[in-house]
Scaffold this motif. Structure first.
Motif, PDB file in Angstrom:
ATOM      1  N   ARG A  15     -20.579  13.586  13.318  1.00 28.86           N
ATOM      2  CA  ARG A  15     -19.593  13.061  12.411  1.00 28.86           C
ATOM      3  C   ARG A  15     -18.621  14.162  11.751  1.00 28.86           C
ATOM      4  O   ARG A  15     -17.448  14.042  11.461  1.00 28.86           O
ATOM      5  CB  ARG A  15     -20.286  12.187  11.251  1.00 28.86           C
ATOM      6  CG  ARG A  15     -21.185  11.187  11.880  1.00 28.86           C
ATOM      7  CD  ARG A  15     -20.306   9.912  12.415  1.00 28.86           C
ATOM      8  NE  ARG A  15     -19.549   9.415  11.307  1.00 28.86           N
ATOM      9  CZ  ARG A  15     -18.749   8.135  12.056  1.00 28.86           C
ATOM     10  NH1 ARG A  15     -18.844   7.918  13.160  1.00 28.86           N
ATOM     11  NH2 ARG A  15     -17.878   7.649  10.965  1.00 28.86           N
ATOM     12  N   ARG A  50     -11.067  10.302  17.725  1.00 21.22           N
ATOM     13  CA  ARG A  50     -10.161  10.544  16.823  1.00 21.22           C
ATOM     14  C   ARG A  50     -10.849  11.718  16.080  1.00 21.22           C
ATOM     15  O   ARG A  50     -12.050  11.564  15.829  1.00 21.22           O
ATOM     16  CB  ARG A  50      -9.584   9.569  16.025  1.00 21.22           C
ATOM     17  CG  ARG A  50      -8.350   9.584  15.298  1.00 21.22           C
ATOM     18  CD  ARG A  50      -7.696   8.173  14.773  1.00 21.22           C
ATOM     19  NE  ARG A  50      -8.716   7.388  14.055  1.00 21.22           N
ATOM     20  CZ  ARG A  50      -9.060   7.550  12.560  1.00 21.22           C
ATOM     21  NH1 ARG A  50      -8.287   8.219  12.027  1.00 21.22           N
ATOM     22  NH2 ARG A  50      -9.938   6.710  12.347  1.00 21.22           N
ATOM     23  N   LEU A  51     -10.161  12.959  15.755  1.00 23.15           N
ATOM     24  CA  LEU A  51     -10.756  14.100  14.956  1.00 23.15           C
ATOM     25  C   LEU A  51      -9.893  14.259  13.921  1.00 23.15           C
ATOM     26  O   LEU A  51      -8.525  14.580  14.207  1.00 23.15           O
ATOM     27  CB  LEU A  51     -10.939  15.140  15.879  1.00 23.15           C
ATOM     28  CG  LEU A  51     -11.787  16.355  15.491  1.00 23.15           C
ATOM     29  CD1 LEU A  51     -12.788  16.940  16.119  1.00 23.15           C
ATOM     30  CD2 LEU A  51     -10.718  17.446  15.070  1.00 23.15           C
ATOM     31  N   SER A  52     -10.516  14.244  12.783  1.00 21.87           N
ATOM     32  CA  SER A  52      -9.611  14.537  11.439  1.00 21.87           C
ATOM     33  C   SER A  52      -9.610  15.930  11.144  1.00 21.87           C
ATOM     34  O   SER A  52     -10.951  16.137  10.546  1.00 21.87           O
ATOM     35  CB  SER A  52      -9.730  13.832  10.392  1.00 21.87           C
ATOM     36  OG  SER A  52      -9.399  12.035  10.678  1.00 21.87           O
ATOM     37  N   ARG A  81     -13.611  16.159  10.900  1.00 20.63           N
ATOM     38  CA  ARG A  81     -14.526  14.755  11.016  1.00 20.63           C
ATOM     39  C   ARG A  81     -14.455  14.193  12.098  1.00 20.63           C
ATOM     40  O   ARG A  81     -13.020  13.780  12.351  1.00 20.63           O
ATOM     41  CB  ARG A  81     -14.043  13.992   9.539  1.00 20.63           C
ATOM     42  CG  ARG A  81     -14.439  14.816   8.329  1.00 20.63           C
ATOM     43  CD  ARG A  81     -14.336  13.856   7.238  1.00 20.63           C
ATOM     44  NE  ARG A  81     -14.483  14.535   5.845  1.00 20.63           N
ATOM     45  CZ  ARG A  81     -15.684  15.111   5.489  1.00 20.63           C
ATOM     46  NH1 ARG A  81     -16.759  14.812   5.996  1.00 20.63           N
ATOM     47  NH2 ARG A  81     -15.877  15.863   4.338  1.00 20.63           N
ATOM     48  N   GLY A 110      -5.080  12.174   4.253  1.00 18.13           N
ATOM     49  CA  GLY A 110      -6.302  12.961   3.722  1.00 18.13           C
ATOM     50  C   GLY A 110      -6.450  13.362   2.317  1.00 18.13           C
ATOM     51  O   GLY A 110      -5.663  13.080   1.732  1.00 18.13           O
ATOM     52  N   ARG A 140     -14.157  10.903  13.745  1.00 24.62           N
ATOM     53  CA  ARG A 140     -13.958   9.428  13.447  1.00 24.62           C
ATOM     54  C   ARG A 140     -14.751   8.621  14.490  1.00 24.62           C
ATOM     55  O   ARG A 140     -14.896   7.244  14.081  1.00 24.62           O
ATOM     56  CB  ARG A 140     -12.649   8.937  12.968  1.00 24.62           C
ATOM     57  CG  ARG A 140     -11.775  10.098  12.143  1.00 24.62           C
ATOM     58  CD  ARG A 140     -12.469   9.886  10.795  1.00 24.62           C
ATOM     59  NE  ARG A 140     -11.872  10.702   9.904  1.00 24.62           N
ATOM     60  CZ  ARG A 140     -12.248  10.843   8.678  1.00 24.62           C
ATOM     61  NH1 ARG A 140     -13.331  10.296   8.174  1.00 24.62           N
ATOM     62  NH2 ARG A 140     -11.443  11.621   7.687  1.00 24.62           N
ATOM     63  N   GLU A 141     -14.711   8.735  15.674  1.00 27.04           N
ATOM     64  CA  GLU A 141     -15.170   7.944  16.779  1.00 27.04           C
ATOM     65  C   GLU A 141     -16.321   8.716  17.537  1.00 27.04           C
ATOM     66  O   GLU A 141     -16.025   9.144  18.891  1.00 27.04           O
ATOM     67  CB  GLU A 141     -14.020   7.403  17.474  1.00 27.04           C
ATOM     68  CG  GLU A 141     -12.985   6.773  16.750  1.00 27.04           C
ATOM     69  CD  GLU A 141     -11.804   6.396  17.656  1.00 27.04           C
ATOM     70  OE1 GLU A 141     -11.203   5.662  17.793  1.00 27.04           O
ATOM     71  OE2 GLU A 141     -10.960   7.521  18.171  1.00 27.04           O
TER      72      GLU A 141
END
Length: 192
Positions: free
Chosen positions: A93, A34-36, A137, A178, A139-140
């Motif tokens: 990260r 996951r990428l935010s 960010r 967010g 996430r994993e």
């Protein structure tokens, strides 16, 4: 509400907001986890993260605003270029864009912010200041990704130059979608 989550930084124009959005969209498929992405309109250069800050009192938002209002700085120019990962490429990260121009002016302004807030009991940053624009960010990070391809995208990005004419004190409101940043006060650069 007796505290606000706050930070001091530099706003970026719409052209940079759009570029950050396009880069974030291009980075997402290169990450297996996951990428935010930073939401369009929320991209900025942080000078100092204050965290949970009292609304009132000797180190409250009003006192912070007064202290920041005493900082004098000349307008300058930023030019974003390149980038990398925090803490590093082995287990990234955060994906960020760096500065080709304006890094020294940002360092000096961040130091002035630390100096202005120290009498309020707000400690200076523990790590050396590194001006950057957070793009996403991860996430994993343990799921991996094509980190070299991400770096190539950052290197190839052509950002528009940014005239810096003000510093901003923001409130950051967290939600499941967010962070949303609200301007509390702006501090214009001194005329040259």
């Amino acid at each position: 509400m007796d505290h606000v989550r706050a930070f001091v930084g530099l706003a970026l124009p719409q052209s940079c907001q759009e570029m950050a959005g396009r880069l974030g969209a291009a980075l997402a498929p290169l990450c297996r986890g996951r990428l935010s992405r930073v939401r369009t309109g929320q991209a900025h250069i942080t000078l100092k993260f204050l965290g949970e800050t009292p609304v009132s009192g000797p180190a409250g938002i009003e006192a912070v605003g007064e202290a920041l209002g005493g900082i004098r700085f000349a307008p300058f120019r930023l030019n974003l270029a390149g980038g990398g990962f925090f803490p590093g490429q082995k287990r990234p990260r955060v994906v960020w864009a760096g500065l080709r121009e304006g890094a020294q002016a940002c360092r000096e302004l961040a130091a002035a912010v630390d100096a202005a807030l120290a009498p309020l009991g707000i400690a200076p940053e523990g790590n050396p200041f590194a001006a950057h624009l957070t793009l996403a960010r991860i996430r994993e990070p343990e799921r991996g990704g094509d980190w070299p391809a991400m770096l190539a995208l950052l290197t190839q990005a052509l950002w528009p130059p940014v005239p810096v004419a003000a510093m901003t004190l923001w409130r950051s409101v967290l939600s499941e979608h967010g962070a949303r940043h609200e301007v509390l006060r702006e501090f214009p650069a001194a005329a040259t």
